[in-house]
Design a protein around this motif. Structure first.
Motif, short mmCIF file in Angstrom:
data_model
loop_
_atom_site.label_atom_id
_atom_site.label_comp_id
_atom_site.label_asym_id
_atom_site.label_seq_id
_atom_site.Cartn_x
_atom_site.Cartn_y
_atom_site.Cartn_z
N SER A 284 0.85 -1.25 -0.08
CA SER A 284 0.02 -0.19 -0.03
C SER A 284 0.94 1.36 -0.04
CB SER A 284 -0.95 -0.22 1.06
OG SER A 284 -0.01 0.27 2.56
N ARG A 286 0.62 3.74 2.24
CA ARG A 286 1.25 4.06 3.49
C ARG A 286 2.38 3.19 3.84
NH1 ARG A 286 0.13 1.73 8.65
NH2 ARG A 286 -1.40 0.40 7.72
N HIS A 287 2.51 1.68 3.43
CA HIS A 287 3.50 1.14 3.85
C HIS A 287 4.72 1.43 2.92
CE1 HIS A 287 1.98 -1.41 6.93
NE2 HIS A 287 0.99 -1.66 6.20
N TYR A 288 4.46 1.95 1.48
CA TYR A 288 5.42 2.22 0.77
C TYR A 288 6.47 3.49 1.25
CZ TYR A 288 7.63 3.97 -3.64
OH TYR A 288 8.40 4.64 -4.71
N ASP A 289 5.53 4.45 1.64
CA ASP A 289 6.14 5.75 2.06
C ASP A 289 6.84 5.66 3.48
OD1 ASP A 289 4.93 7.18 -0.01
OD2 ASP A 289 3.26 7.89 1.11
N ARG A 290 6.26 4.57 4.32
CA ARG A 290 7.10 4.22 5.63
C ARG A 290 8.39 3.63 5.26
NH1 ARG A 290 8.21 -0.15 8.24
NH2 ARG A 290 7.09 -1.41 6.83
N ARG A 310 4.77 1.53 -6.70
CA ARG A 310 5.14 1.10 -5.38
C ARG A 310 6.08 0.07 -5.21
NH1 ARG A 310 -0.38 0.58 -4.46
NH2 ARG A 310 -0.22 -1.27 -3.90
#
Length: 453
Positions: A284, A286-290, A310
């Motif tokens: 996702s 969110r996880h990609y940015d993290r 991603r």
């Protein structure tokens, strides 16, 4: 809807419909047949959710579920039989045995990173042990969750097994109901909520969590092979594996060579990673940015990414430090920090700075090192001279310890996890020794002390 399913399953279990072993076996065989028939559909869903290739999907998910099903189908009759135990002499004449019995209505909450495997493996254990099961997979892996729902509905009556997912707050809602056993796989924050909710009804749980799993490369390790196996374990499913090598601690005398070998195998296994259709994606945004935000320090390999797809290249940070962003949390992505050590005490100090890991990997050619380090490091499970493959065995249990989880499963252990082992002592009703009854006497006391010492 959830309440109706739970009531249906409660009645199904209370009516004794799960107890017949032949019926359990028939459902397990039907599930195996359905998985084989729908393999391409399952693989396509995993491709949609995680970008997995068909080969990786079978090796790391579908095939492992089929193997666990085969193990249950082969051994279930043996597992369900009462296990004889010795009776104490003081209880003569009697027979003692342990009777495996289902808990009742079980809840299985599964994650998105291996959505098929980590849903179906505990489901196999729950059904094999004679329970009903309500499966709640992740909506982040929506395509796979949809296929599993169809699969379950085609094989099982709703009273025996059902699947629900996809709405806001469904975890919070489902945890308000009473179950007889809860099996959770996922992150620690949600795991704590599951544990808290279960505690209100004193419901037993299995929690499969995670943590920063270290890899130790000592100076006697076969460096080229070690690097090859670390690359396999780390970048499988683009690092989104609970037992993936999270970071490496290499002896300072071999660290440079090890990193060069890492780079060699990354180039060999993942050429043009961002454009490689067999190399997966982060689940996702969110996880990609993290994960992107964990990339920093001295990058010696990779570091590039594709926001639209991603995708993040296999990335190696060397020399990493304990203060780097990637060392502050479980990475769960294709970023590998490599630290160095000079003494074992320094090595153990680095490992101790993080909570108990789910896995530990040691590469060494010295049995003395193996015997010395394995007892000193707390971890759920692991490998010597390899990574992650311990989870693929149906013959040894898989699970965490401390902050990385509670309980274990796989193969026979799955059956045990979803079974309450009833202790039964069957006493003769024809002989009744009088020594336990009042009034007591010196003679009776002497006999009691003779038997009980």
């Amino acid at each position: 809807m959830i309440e109706s399913i739970i009531e249906t399953q409660r009645k199904y279990f209370d009516d004794g419909k799960t107890l017949d072993v032949r019926t359990r076996l028939s459902y397990l065989k039907a599930l195996k047949k359905a998985i084989v028939a729908n393999e391409s559909k399952i693989a396509a869903a995993l491709k949609t959710d995680l970008g997995k290739s068909p080969s990786e999907s079978y090796m790391t998910e579908i095939g492992m579920v089929l193997e666990d099903l085969s193990c249950h189908i082969k051994h279930l009759k043996k597992w369900t039989k009462p296990k004889r135990r010795r009776s104490p002499l003081a209880q003569f004449p009697s027979k003692s045995y342990i009777l495996p019995s289902p808990y009742g209505n079980t809840l299985i909450i599964s994650p998105w990173n291996y959505p098929f495997l980590l849903s179906m493996q505990p489901l196999v254990g729950a059904i094999g042990a004679g329970n009903t099961a309500l499966l709640k997979p992740s909506r982040a892996s929506a395509a796979t969750s949809a296929v599993m729902k169809e699969l379950i509905e085609s094989v099982f009556p709703q009273g025996l097994a059902a699947c629900v997912y996809g709405t806001d707050g469904i975890n919070d809602e489902i945890l308000t109901y009473k179950f007889d056993y809860v099996f959770f796989t996922g992150g620690k924050d949600v795991g704590k909520k599951v544990y808290e909710a279960a505690s209100k009804n004193l419901t037993p749980v299995t929690l499969e969590l995670g943590g920063k799993s270290p890899v130790v490369i000592d100076k006697t390790a076969k460096i080229d092979l070690a690097a090859k196996r670390v690359v396999f374990g780390k970048f499988l499913n683009v690092g989104q594996t609970c037992v993936a090598p999270d970071y490496v601690i290499a002896h300072e005398s071999v660290a440079d060579k090890f990193v060069q070998c890492l780079k060699k195998y990354i180039a060999k296994f993942y050429p043009d990673a961002l454009g490689n259709d067999s190399y997966g994606k982060i689940i996702s945004a969110r996880h990609y940015d993290r994960v992107k935000n964990l990339i920093g320090g001295s990058i010696v390999c990779g570091g590039d990414f594709d926001d639209e797809k991603r995708k993040i290249e296999p990335t190696v940070i060397y020399p990493a430090t304990i203060d780097d962003p990637a060392m502050q949390e479980e990475i769960f992505g294709p970023v590998l920090p490599v630290l160095t050590y000079s003494t074992e005490e320094q090595l153990l100090e680095i490992i101790s700075k993080h909570p108990t890991p789910l896995a530990f990997y040691l590469f060494t050619s010295k049995k003395k090192t193996e015997k010395r380090l394995l007892p000193r490091v707390a971890f759920g499970g692991g490998c010597v001279n390899d990574t992650i493959i311990h989870i693929a065995s149906t013959y040894i249990p898989f699970g965490g310890v401390g902050g990385s989880g509670i309980g274990s499963y796989h193969g026979a252990k799955s059956f045990e996890t979803f079974s309450h082992m009833k202790s039964v002592l069957k006493k003769s009703n024809t002989i009744d020794l009088p020594i336990r009854y009042t009034p007591y006497s010196k003679g009776k006391d002497k006999m009691i002390r003779f038997f009980m010492k």
